[in-house]
Design an enzyme around this catalytic site. Structure first.
Site, PDB file in Angstrom:
ATOM      1  N   ARG A   1     -26.487   7.539 -15.248  1.00 30.60           N
ATOM      2  CA  ARG A   1     -26.361   8.468 -14.351  1.00 30.60           C
ATOM      3  C   ARG A   1     -26.227  10.109 -15.116  1.00 30.60           C
ATOM      4  NH1 ARG A   1     -21.889   9.049  -9.515  1.00 30.60           N
ATOM      5  NH2 ARG A   1     -23.446   7.850  -8.651  1.00 30.60           N
TER       6      ARG A   1
ATOM      7  N   LYS B   1     -21.349  16.008 -29.733  1.00 28.03           N
ATOM      8  CA  LYS B   1     -22.154  16.552 -30.957  1.00 28.03           C
ATOM      9  C   LYS B   1     -23.167  16.958 -30.990  1.00 28.03           C
ATOM     10  CE  LYS B   1     -19.268  12.978 -33.356  1.00 28.03           C
ATOM     11  NZ  LYS B   1     -19.474  11.737 -33.863  1.00 28.03           N
TER      12      LYS B   1
ATOM     13  N   HIS C   1     -31.233   8.191  -5.834  1.00 23.32           N
ATOM     14  CA  HIS C   1     -30.014   7.074  -6.217  1.00 23.32           C
ATOM     15  C   HIS C   1     -30.632   5.722  -5.761  1.00 23.32           C
ATOM     16  CE1 HIS C   1     -26.233   5.405  -6.950  1.00 23.32           C
ATOM     17  NE2 HIS C   1     -25.196   6.429  -6.564  1.00 23.32           N
TER      18      HIS C   1
ATOM     19  N   ARG D   1     -17.605   4.552  -7.340  1.00 27.24           N
ATOM     20  CA  ARG D   1     -18.067   3.172  -6.937  1.00 27.24           C
ATOM     21  C   ARG D   1     -19.192   2.843  -7.606  1.00 27.24           C
ATOM     22  NH1 ARG D   1     -15.359   5.411  -2.812  1.00 27.24           N
ATOM     23  NH2 ARG D   1     -16.417   7.524  -3.686  1.00 27.24           N
ATOM     24  N   THR D   2     -20.015   3.598  -8.164  1.00 30.18           N
ATOM     25  CA  THR D   2     -21.278   3.129  -8.787  1.00 30.18           C
ATOM     26  C   THR D   2     -20.679   2.595 -10.014  1.00 30.18           C
ATOM     27  OG1 THR D   2     -22.666   4.972  -7.608  1.00 30.18           O
ATOM     28  CG2 THR D   2     -23.590   3.785  -9.670  1.00 30.18           C
TER      29      THR D   2
HETATM   30  N1  ASP Z   1     -21.572   8.891  -4.434  1.00 27.46           N
HETATM   31  C1  ASP Z   1     -22.892   9.393  -3.911  1.00 27.46           C
HETATM   32  C2  ASP Z   1     -23.774  10.111  -5.052  1.00 27.46           C
HETATM   33  O1  ASP Z   1     -23.319   9.882  -6.234  1.00 27.46           O
HETATM   34  C3  ASP Z   1     -22.628  10.360  -2.933  1.00 27.46           C
HETATM   35  C4  ASP Z   1     -22.024  11.653  -3.187  1.00 27.46           C
HETATM   36  O2  ASP Z   1     -21.490  12.028  -4.185  1.00 27.46           O
HETATM   37  O3  ASP Z   1     -21.821  12.465  -1.923  1.00 27.46           O
HETATM   38  O4  ASP Z   1     -24.751  10.575  -5.083  1.00 27.46           O
END
Ligand code: ASP
Length: 326
Positions: free
Chosen positions: A125, A104, A153, A75-76
């Site tokens: 991320r 590398k 997050h 999703r993100t």
């Molecule tokens: N998608 C969310 C996260 O990246 C929640 C999860 O992974 O449980 O933190």
């Protein structure tokens, strides 16, 4: 030259288009005020309107986003790409760092220095807490955290709060139950920190070993907010206005036997929802792996699919605001 985290970054724009988001890093929800959130939600409403009416706009035409993911995401990552596309901009997607120079041995600062030559904003991320702050320190372009380990997050917190507001029309005065892995769930950490700006009553529901970190609990109680803890969803299901359910974060367990012992601790079922308020919202940052029964999906109070759609509008609003085009 490194510019301090949250200092103003290199974004070209006339001064009259600047807001408190302009040129800023988004690394923790601690940086926001209620006014910032009201502004952002207003822009997200506009973005929703644009997408529903015409699908896209050219607000960020010519801008480039670097989407750098060292951990899995559905999703993100895809909502940031979709957000950029719907604003007329382009994306450099680096989702399998194993295919980049990270393999590398390239360091995070050097990877950031590279991407900022090509992009106007960097989404990151990373599995380590504080990685986005480190990246922000080296970057001359805005860095937006897409989750750092078990830390925060922030953009998920923003879309979660926006969903609460969209679903119930208010944020003040709500009883919010957070259920599941409160220790490792970074979305819980960001959302709880945002809700502390409002008159919120919290009930934290988890097995003993997955309790909310003491430090975060302290941040809430020192403000005089009501905070309760239990390990039973049944204790709170009748009273809660928001039930925010999370996955037990398997990837954070050193000992998988401990994970096995708690992974099936909770399941929200139609029977349980039968005891909940008529006007409430059931939320989940997703992915779910058994915490919410599929038969709950058709319940009008099940807000998790609307929640993930909201992610795109919030990320459109954030990108436009950080780049000074909101
Ligand atoms: N998608 C969310 C996260 O990246 C929640 C999860 O992974 O449980 O933190």
């Amino acid at each position: 030259m490194p510019i301090g985290s949250n200092g103003q970054k290199v974004v070209s724009l006339s001064p009259d288009r600047r807001t408190s988001f302009f040129g800023r890093d988004i690394v923790s929800v601690r940086q926001f005020s209620r006014e910032d959130l009201a502004y952002l939600f207003g822009v997200a409403d506009e973005m929703r309107g644009i997408v529903r009416r015409v699908g896209a706009t050219d607000l960020l035409k010519g801008y480039v986003l670097a989407n750098l993911f060292y951990e899995p995401s559905t999703r993100t990552s895809s909502s940031f790409i979709a957000a950029m596309a719907r604003l007329g901009g382009a994306t450099i997607p680096i989702h399998g760092v194993q295919y980049s120079s990270v393999t590398k041995g390239e360091s995070l600062p050097d990877t950031i220095r590279t991407l900022q030559c090509y992009a106007d904003v960097i989404v990151l991320r990373h599995p380590e807490v504080g990685a986005s702050e480190v990246a922000a320190r080296y970057a001359t372009k805005p860095v937006i955290s897409a989750g750092d380990g078990i830390g925060e997050h922030p953009t998920q917190g923003l879309l979660d709060l926006y969903t609460i507001y969209s679903e119930l029309g208010v944020v003040d005065g709500l009883h919010v139950a957070m259920v599941g892995d409160l220790k490792n769930g970074r979305t819980v950490h960001s959302l709880a920190r945002l809700l502390r700006l409002y008159d919120t009553r919290f009930t934290f529901v988890s097995p003993e070993i997955l309790r909310l970190p003491e430090e975060l609990k302290g941040e809430l109680t020192e403000l005089g907010l009501q905070v309760e803890e239990t390990d039973r969803v049944e204790d709170v299901i009748r009273e809660a206005d928001i039930v925010y359910v999370t996955r037990v974060q398997k990837e954070r367990f050193a000992d998988l036997r401990e994970y096995e012992a708690v992974k099936d601790y909770y399941e929200i079922t139609p029977e349980l929802m039968g005891r909940a308020k008529e006007r409430m919202a059931l939320m989940h940052p997703l992915p779910r792996v058994g915490e919410i029964h599929y038969d709950v999906d058709d319940d009008p109070r099940a807000a998790y699919f609307r929640q993930m759609e909201n992610g795109m509008y919030i990320r459109m609003a954030l990108l436009a605001a950080v780049l000074g085009k909101a």
